[in-house]
Design a protein around this motif. Structure first.
Motif, PDB file in Angstrom:
ATOM      1  N   GLN A  66      49.272   8.236  11.129  1.00 52.48           N
ATOM      2  CA  GLN A  66      49.369   9.511  10.124  1.00 52.48           C
ATOM      3  C   GLN A  66      48.655   9.110   9.017  1.00 52.48           C
ATOM      4  O   GLN A  66      48.695   8.042   8.416  1.00 52.48           O
ATOM      5  CB  GLN A  66      51.068   9.719   9.707  1.00 52.48           C
ATOM      6  CG  GLN A  66      51.231  10.785   8.753  1.00 52.48           C
ATOM      7  CD  GLN A  66      50.941  12.073   9.329  1.00 52.48           C
ATOM      8  OE1 GLN A  66      51.189  12.523  10.580  1.00 52.48           O
ATOM      9  NE2 GLN A  66      50.128  13.049   8.557  1.00 52.48           N
ATOM     10  N   ARG A  67      47.780   9.924   8.325  1.00 48.43           N
ATOM     11  CA  ARG A  67      47.179   9.756   7.116  1.00 48.43           C
ATOM     12  C   ARG A  67      48.005   9.293   6.110  1.00 48.43           C
ATOM     13  O   ARG A  67      49.097   9.511   5.754  1.00 48.43           O
ATOM     14  CB  ARG A  67      46.599  11.295   6.609  1.00 48.43           C
ATOM     15  CG  ARG A  67      45.523  11.073   5.468  1.00 48.43           C
ATOM     16  CD  ARG A  67      45.306  12.431   4.890  1.00 48.43           C
ATOM     17  NE  ARG A  67      46.341  13.010   4.554  1.00 48.43           N
ATOM     18  CZ  ARG A  67      46.613  13.396   3.325  1.00 48.43           C
ATOM     19  NH1 ARG A  67      46.218  12.486   2.329  1.00 48.43           N
ATOM     20  NH2 ARG A  67      47.644  14.088   3.018  1.00 48.43           N
ATOM     21  N   PRO A 262      58.444  10.333   3.343  1.00 52.14           N
ATOM     22  CA  PRO A 262      57.550  11.545   3.268  1.00 52.14           C
ATOM     23  C   PRO A 262      57.803  12.500   2.321  1.00 52.14           C
ATOM     24  O   PRO A 262      58.717  12.757   1.928  1.00 52.14           O
ATOM     25  CB  PRO A 262      57.670  12.288   4.633  1.00 52.14           C
ATOM     26  CG  PRO A 262      58.151  11.299   5.567  1.00 52.14           C
ATOM     27  CD  PRO A 262      59.273  10.357   4.821  1.00 52.14           C
ATOM     28  N   GLU A 263      56.706  12.755   1.390  1.00 50.15           N
ATOM     29  CA  GLU A 263      56.805  13.571   0.254  1.00 50.15           C
ATOM     30  C   GLU A 263      55.637  14.795   0.384  1.00 50.15           C
ATOM     31  O   GLU A 263      54.658  14.436   0.496  1.00 50.15           O
ATOM     32  CB  GLU A 263      56.658  12.621  -0.979  1.00 50.15           C
ATOM     33  CG  GLU A 263      57.692  11.831  -1.309  1.00 50.15           C
ATOM     34  CD  GLU A 263      57.468  11.085  -2.668  1.00 50.15           C
ATOM     35  OE1 GLU A 263      56.655  11.146  -3.334  1.00 50.15           O
ATOM     36  OE2 GLU A 263      58.281  10.193  -3.107  1.00 50.15           O
ATOM     37  N   GLN A 364      58.856  20.057  -4.249  1.00 48.56           N
ATOM     38  CA  GLN A 364      58.516  18.718  -3.710  1.00 48.56           C
ATOM     39  C   GLN A 364      59.592  18.077  -3.219  1.00 48.56           C
ATOM     40  O   GLN A 364      60.613  17.553  -3.670  1.00 48.56           O
ATOM     41  CB  GLN A 364      57.661  18.148  -4.607  1.00 48.56           C
ATOM     42  CG  GLN A 364      56.906  16.986  -3.912  1.00 48.56           C
ATOM     43  CD  GLN A 364      56.209  15.913  -4.776  1.00 48.56           C
ATOM     44  OE1 GLN A 364      56.568  16.025  -5.837  1.00 48.56           O
ATOM     45  NE2 GLN A 364      55.341  14.979  -4.330  1.00 48.56           N
ATOM     46  N   ILE A 365      59.594  17.866  -1.854  1.00 47.37           N
ATOM     47  CA  ILE A 365      60.577  17.203  -1.207  1.00 47.37           C
ATOM     48  C   ILE A 365      60.430  15.670  -0.898  1.00 47.37           C
ATOM     49  O   ILE A 365      59.213  15.237  -0.620  1.00 47.37           O
ATOM     50  CB  ILE A 365      61.153  17.775   0.401  1.00 47.37           C
ATOM     51  CG1 ILE A 365      60.138  17.465   1.262  1.00 47.37           C
ATOM     52  CG2 ILE A 365      61.519  19.165   0.180  1.00 47.37           C
ATOM     53  CD1 ILE A 365      60.608  18.052   2.818  1.00 47.37           C
ATOM     54  N   ARG A 366      61.449  14.971  -0.778  1.00 46.98           N
ATOM     55  CA  ARG A 366      61.235  13.542  -0.590  1.00 46.98           C
ATOM     56  C   ARG A 366      62.555  13.462   0.726  1.00 46.98           C
ATOM     57  O   ARG A 366      63.460  13.572   0.480  1.00 46.98           O
ATOM     58  CB  ARG A 366      61.415  12.553  -1.777  1.00 46.98           C
ATOM     59  CG  ARG A 366      61.595  11.104  -1.318  1.00 46.98           C
ATOM     60  CD  ARG A 366      62.227   9.999  -2.505  1.00 46.98           C
ATOM     61  NE  ARG A 366      61.589  10.592  -3.854  1.00 46.98           N
ATOM     62  CZ  ARG A 366      62.373  11.218  -4.550  1.00 46.98           C
ATOM     63  NH1 ARG A 366      63.462  11.613  -4.148  1.00 46.98           N
ATOM     64  NH2 ARG A 366      61.896  11.628  -5.655  1.00 46.98           N
ATOM     65  N   MET A 367      61.986  12.503   1.738  1.00 46.12           N
ATOM     66  CA  MET A 367      62.955  12.716   2.850  1.00 46.12           C
ATOM     67  C   MET A 367      62.929  11.368   3.567  1.00 46.12           C
ATOM     68  O   MET A 367      62.108  10.701   3.427  1.00 46.12           O
ATOM     69  CB  MET A 367      62.509  14.004   4.032  1.00 46.12           C
ATOM     70  CG  MET A 367      61.252  13.517   4.701  1.00 46.12           C
ATOM     71  SD  MET A 367      61.066  14.926   5.739  1.00 46.12           S
ATOM     72  CE  MET A 367      62.541  15.019   6.841  1.00 46.12           C
ATOM     73  N   PRO A 438      50.876  19.631   6.326  1.00 49.96           N
ATOM     74  CA  PRO A 438      49.900  20.002   5.301  1.00 49.96           C
ATOM     75  C   PRO A 438      48.921  18.843   4.689  1.00 49.96           C
ATOM     76  O   PRO A 438      49.489  17.808   4.749  1.00 49.96           O
ATOM     77  CB  PRO A 438      50.511  20.917   4.341  1.00 49.96           C
ATOM     78  CG  PRO A 438      52.002  20.136   4.431  1.00 49.96           C
ATOM     79  CD  PRO A 438      52.129  19.749   5.889  1.00 49.96           C
ATOM     80  N   ALA A 439      48.279  19.330   3.981  1.00 47.27           N
ATOM     81  CA  ALA A 439      47.225  18.267   3.056  1.00 47.27           C
ATOM     82  C   ALA A 439      48.008  17.767   1.885  1.00 47.27           C
ATOM     83  O   ALA A 439      47.660  16.630   1.471  1.00 47.27           O
ATOM     84  CB  ALA A 439      45.876  18.865   2.847  1.00 47.27           C
ATOM     85  N   THR A 440      49.028  18.378   1.582  1.00 47.23           N
ATOM     86  CA  THR A 440      49.897  17.736   0.608  1.00 47.23           C
ATOM     87  C   THR A 440      50.831  16.817   1.014  1.00 47.23           C
ATOM     88  O   THR A 440      51.683  16.092   0.203  1.00 47.23           O
ATOM     89  CB  THR A 440      50.585  19.002  -0.056  1.00 47.23           C
ATOM     90  OG1 THR A 440      51.371  19.574   0.995  1.00 47.23           O
ATOM     91  CG2 THR A 440      49.925  19.913  -0.917  1.00 47.23           C
ATOM     92  N   LEU A 441      51.034  16.266   2.258  1.00 44.22           N
ATOM     93  CA  LEU A 441      51.914  15.276   2.910  1.00 44.22           C
ATOM     94  C   LEU A 441      51.496  14.007   2.251  1.00 44.22           C
ATOM     95  O   LEU A 441      50.034  13.648   2.326  1.00 44.22           O
ATOM     96  CB  LEU A 441      51.737  15.276   4.471  1.00 44.22           C
ATOM     97  CG  LEU A 441      52.580  14.040   4.914  1.00 44.22           C
ATOM     98  CD1 LEU A 441      54.219  14.348   4.417  1.00 44.22           C
ATOM     99  CD2 LEU A 441      52.385  13.765   6.322  1.00 44.22           C
TER     100      LEU A 441
END
Length: 511
Positions: A66-67, A262-263, A364-367, A438-441
């Motif tokens: 993953q990027r 992941p954020e 903006q989530i942090r999981m 999305p690119a914001t990951l």
């Protein structure tokens, strides 16, 4: 005491009670815990007391999954480690994080939340936050305008975060460690070799090397690897002279279960009426706390959702999140970026803005990332300047992460309506899990899980005491021991876990 391996004779040999490898949050926390123990302790640090480009290059590696960010940018290789550009967010792991949850494969720690939480007061002291309650309502009692959203607490609640100054461990604790007569800090001492006895059950010695070729050998009663999740796994894998698959890797688990937080930018909350949202605004300068929305443990269990928190930013101020794709890839540029960012925050502290004027909030989530054996660290054919194989990161997310985002948004949308607080809007990718991330990951630069804790050697690398299965005097400190990741920023929790290991080692060494 301090010695620089780069300036010592080519063959330097020491004997000690305890050898700690790595002087970041975990290594320095443990060393400070032994300051007055009356034992001979060696603390090895790969870098010096300041950032150095050549040393930082030893963190080079490749990501094939993953990027993700460039690996040298995510970790600092000098005294103080990554605390030297740490943001200071502090909140502990939750009780549910330690449970075996049927919907989260490979979950369940061999220790309880209570065992872990006993060390939170000492960990809080290390990061210079108060040791008051973690119950938000109690903590904000009497604080004007700190009002949580009025949601059903069995579904969503507001989770307390406290801000460390942030404590720069390399600055805060350097004087005490260098002045110690029982602890010797060796800088520019990169671990290269771990030698086991003939039966492969005891570490007899380790070797460290400086970039200019000087070497040292350390013989200790006990050894602790505290280099971070990538480097801990890397050094266990590369030391394969006696065990072909690497030390502690009889069951092919070392390096597996790499986890991040992941954020990502997700949905938007539109409040039905104005209210003070001061609780959700960063406050670095006054009471040094803020809150994020978090999904309650009962709702996690009922709906099979991973642990997730959501920061709320006024939509007008949140921007397009393009910065997440512009972070420097070079280690020096990354370090300079965060140093400059801290100066800007210090120069322009948060003002007493009228938070009631904002009705639209970007989440903006942090999981939590579920433990995935295919998300892992392996070795490359490329080698660094010390001749050590570079790491390869294959960061892999699963359907559970995507489904958890979808379900937590569905629940939140219903709860906002039922509680008459507002409405939720989310982009298409949130609800259509067939779409790409999305690119914001991004991620929190939180590396976890590569030497996971489990009492069964077929399911974990270290046992409940963070000792590598089958090697009684080799231990691991830090977040690489995490069985599951939770949604909490890991620094406070990894220090607590390290201090628990430190207590165990004192019982062994002082017998």
């Amino acid at each position: 005491m301090h010695k620089d391996l780069a300036t010592l004779t080519n063959q330097h040999t020491v004997t000690c009670d305890l050898c700690i490898v790595g002087a970041g949050a975990a290594g320095i926390s443990m060393a400070m815990d032994w300051l007055d123990a009356g034992k001979n302790v060696v603390l090895l640090e790969a870098g010096g007391f300041e950032f150095d480009v050549e040393t930082q290059s030893l963190n080079n590696g490749t990501n094939i999954g993953q990027r993700y960010y460039a690996l040298p940018a995510t970790r600092l290789r000098f005294f103080g480690g990554t605390t030297m550009h740490w943001g200071g967010y502090c909140t502990p792991l939750d009780p549910i994080d330690f449970e075996a949850r049927p919907y989260v494969l490979h979950s369940g720690w061999p220790i309880s939340f209570t065992e872990f939480a006993a060390f939170l007061p000492a960990a809080s002291k290390m990061v210079e936050i108060d040791n008051e309650t973690w119950d938000l309502d109690t903590y904000i009692a009497g604080k004007e305008n700190y009002t949580p959203l009025d949601l059903n607490p069995s579904v969503y609640y507001s989770k307390l975060f406290k801000f460390s100054p942030p404590t720069r461990f390399g600055t805060k604790y350097r004087k005490a460690l260098v002045a110690s007569t029982s602890i010797t800090v060796y800088t520019h001492a990169n671990l290269t070799d771990i030698t086991l006895d003939e039966e492969g059950k005891v570490v007899e010695k380790v070797q460290a090397k400086s970039l200019n070729g000087n070497k040292m050998t350390i013989s200790a009663n006990h050894y602790v690897l505290a280099m971070g999740a990538i480097q801990n796994a890397r050094m266990l894998l590369v030391n394969n002279k006696q065990h072909k698959q690497g030390i502690g890797n009889h069951n092919d688990l070392v390096g597996r279960y790499f986890m991040e937080h992941p954020e990502v930018k997700t949905g938007q909350i539109f409040l039905k009426r104005p209210q003070s949202m001061k609780l959700y605004f960063f406050d670095y300068t006054k009471i040094k706390m803020y809150s994020e929305l978090a999904i309650a443990e009962a709702a996690q269990r009922a709906h099979g959702i991973l642990n997730v928190t959501a920061a709320l930013h006024p939509k007008k101020l949140s921007g397009d999140w393009a910065w997440i794709n512009k972070l420097p890839e070079d280690g020096k540029e990354s370090y300079d970026f965060w140093v400059q960012a801290e100066k800007q925050i210090s120069a322009s502290p948060p003002s007493d803005v009228d938070t009631k004027k904002y009705l639209a909030y970007q989440m903006q989530i942090r999981m939590e990332q579920s433990p995935n054996p295919n998300s892992r660290i392996t070795l490359d054919s490329k080698k660094d300047k010390l001749g050590i194989a570079e790491p390869i990161l294959n960061w892999q997310l699963t359907e559970l992460e995507r489904n958890s985002i979808k379900d937590m948004h569905t629940l939140l949308g219903k709860e906002l309506i039922q509680s008459d607080v507002g409405r939720l809007h989310a982009p298409e990718w949130v609800f259509d899990t067939s779409l790409e991330w999305p690119a914001t990951l991004g991620g929190g630069w939180h590396h976890l899980g590569t030497t996971r804790m489990h009492n069964d050697p077929k399911k974990g690398v270290v046992d409940a005491n963070c000792t590598i299965h089958g090697i009684n005097n080799l231990h691991v400190a830090g977040s690489s021991c995490f069985t599951t990741a939770g949604a909490a920023n890991p620094t406070l929790s990894l220090i607590a876990l390290t201090l628990r290991l430190s207590k165990h080692l004192k019982q062994l060494i002082t017998k």
